[in-house]
Design an enzyme around this catalytic site. Structure first.
Site, mmCIF file in Angstrom:
data_model
loop_
_atom_site.group_PDB
_atom_site.id
_atom_site.type_symbol
_atom_site.label_atom_id
_atom_site.label_comp_id
_atom_site.label_asym_id
_atom_site.label_seq_id
_atom_site.Cartn_x
_atom_site.Cartn_y
_atom_site.Cartn_z
ATOM 1 N N ASP A 155 3.741 3.293 -4.687
ATOM 2 C CA ASP A 155 2.877 4.384 -4.569
ATOM 3 C C ASP A 155 1.465 4.139 -5.468
ATOM 4 O O ASP A 155 1.629 3.330 -6.664
ATOM 5 C CB ASP A 155 3.564 5.758 -5.364
ATOM 6 C CG ASP A 155 2.481 7.010 -4.653
ATOM 7 O OD1 ASP A 155 2.823 7.428 -3.720
ATOM 8 O OD2 ASP A 155 1.576 7.530 -5.357
ATOM 9 N N ASP A 196 -2.262 0.298 -4.695
ATOM 10 C CA ASP A 196 -3.324 1.055 -3.761
ATOM 11 C C ASP A 196 -3.473 0.083 -2.730
ATOM 12 O O ASP A 196 -4.288 -0.836 -2.701
ATOM 13 C CB ASP A 196 -4.503 0.944 -4.772
ATOM 14 C CG ASP A 196 -5.716 1.680 -4.001
ATOM 15 O OD1 ASP A 196 -5.564 2.369 -2.845
ATOM 16 O OD2 ASP A 196 -6.801 1.938 -4.432
ATOM 17 N N VAL A 197 -2.885 0.471 -1.654
ATOM 18 C CA VAL A 197 -3.080 -0.107 -0.414
ATOM 19 C C VAL A 197 -4.541 -0.345 0.190
ATOM 20 O O VAL A 197 -4.926 -1.003 1.017
ATOM 21 C CB VAL A 197 -2.238 0.306 0.800
ATOM 22 C CG1 VAL A 197 -0.644 0.468 0.364
ATOM 23 C CG2 VAL A 197 -2.684 1.926 1.068
ATOM 24 N N TYR A 244 -9.689 10.838 9.735
ATOM 25 C CA TYR A 244 -8.153 10.730 9.634
ATOM 26 C C TYR A 244 -7.677 10.345 11.172
ATOM 27 O O TYR A 244 -6.786 9.585 11.678
ATOM 28 C CB TYR A 244 -7.559 12.295 9.222
ATOM 29 C CG TYR A 244 -6.240 12.193 9.245
ATOM 30 C CD1 TYR A 244 -5.174 11.872 8.406
ATOM 31 C CD2 TYR A 244 -5.317 12.996 10.380
ATOM 32 C CE1 TYR A 244 -4.399 11.677 8.163
ATOM 33 C CE2 TYR A 244 -3.716 12.842 10.433
ATOM 34 C CZ TYR A 244 -3.369 12.334 9.188
ATOM 35 O OH TYR A 244 -2.105 12.304 8.979
ATOM 36 N N LYS A 279 -5.762 7.032 12.402
ATOM 37 C CA LYS A 279 -4.404 6.988 12.990
ATOM 38 C C LYS A 279 -4.324 6.663 14.192
ATOM 39 O O LYS A 279 -3.305 5.903 14.767
ATOM 40 C CB LYS A 279 -3.884 8.336 12.736
ATOM 41 C CG LYS A 279 -3.444 8.914 11.504
ATOM 42 C CD LYS A 279 -2.657 8.025 10.809
ATOM 43 C CE LYS A 279 -2.376 8.554 9.478
ATOM 44 N NZ LYS A 279 -1.235 7.789 8.560
ATOM 45 N N THR A 288 5.110 19.359 4.122
ATOM 46 C CA THR A 288 4.819 18.686 2.895
ATOM 47 C C THR A 288 3.790 19.608 2.110
ATOM 48 O O THR A 288 3.150 20.426 2.986
ATOM 49 C CB THR A 288 4.290 17.175 3.160
ATOM 50 O OG1 THR A 288 2.907 17.325 3.564
ATOM 51 C CG2 THR A 288 5.311 16.442 4.096
#
Length: 253
Positions: free
Chosen positions: A39, A65-66, A156, A160, A191
């Protein structure tokens, strides 16, 4: 062989401190897999790993941190120093920037693309060679129905949609290697990211009238790792309670 069985594997999960990943971590650990919880928050990754261990599973914590290529390289080196072979990669790290077109600036749009699309690409570049060399591997990208239908927040949706198409395209690179790549496209998952206004619309927008439990995403991920899923490849698997099957020209009475 029991249904959805597989040998214990080592699974690297990014975004492991998030709410959706909690269901993934728990389900994979319950299936006997070792979970490497990665994470952007070191505290979040350790908390996720401890939750797995508290439940009797095996887990280790890493920080990444991707959205930062140097951080991904550092993670790969750290995992290599630990002499761990990553059999399965679950790209669950993601951000949702609730900005409309006119509200975005270059940096906000690019950060979403960097984390949600470029990040998984970097992670796959970093960890798929080991899978290929061993002749077995599973890559699972956590996409979204926002990439299937379009969405109010363009960064977003674009990220995706790109991730889902990346999934389909990578089967060519991974042809004959023993490595499969698939994406899971959830609808509304329970979530902390979900705002109350969205929760209130579930009965009108989702035919099952239910919000998705993160454990359901974990169960699907566990199946994709299993021996029975060996020929599922290049698929974008929607789990949304039927939301994308409902053409809403008028509100349901």
């Amino acid at each position: 062989m029991t249904m959805s069985s597989s040998s214990p594997r080592t699974v690297l999960v990014t975004g492991a401190g998030g709410g959706m990943a909690a269901g993934i971590n728990a389900r994979l650990a319950a299936a006997g897999h070792r979970v490497l919880c990665a994470d952007v928050s070191g505290e979040g990754s350790e908390r996720a790993a401890q939750a797995v261990r508290d439940a009797g599973g095996r887990a280790d914590a890493f920080t990444v941190d991707v959205g930062d290529s140097s951080s991904v390289r550092a993670l790969r080196e750290e995992v290599a120093r630990a002499a761990v072979d990553v059999d399965v990669l679950v790209n669950a790290a993601g951000i949702l920037d609730r900005k409309f077109l006119v509200d975005h600036d270059d940096s906000s749009f690019e950060r979403t693309i960097a984390v949600n699309l470029v990040g998984p690409f970097r992670m796959i570049q970093a960890f798929s060679p080991g899978m290929i060399s061993r002749g077995w591997g599973r890559i699972i990208n956590i996409s979204s129905i926002a990439g299937v239908t379009g969405y109010a927040y363009p960064s977003y949706a674009a990220s995706k949609a790109g991730l889902s198409n990346l999934t389909r395209s990578l089967v060519i690179d991974l042809w004959g290697t023993g490595v499969t790549v698939n994406s899971i496209c959830p609808g509304v998952v329970d979530t902390p990211m979900v705002i109350d206004a969205v929760r209130e619309q579930i009965p009108r927008k989702v035919p099952t009238e239910e919000i998705i439990d993160p454990a359901e995403i974990g169960a699907l991920a566990a199946f994709l790792i299993s021996d029975e899923a060996c020929n599922i490849n290049g698929a974008n698997l929607v789990i949304d309670g039927g939301a994308t099957s409902y053409f809403q020209l008028f509100d349901r009475p």
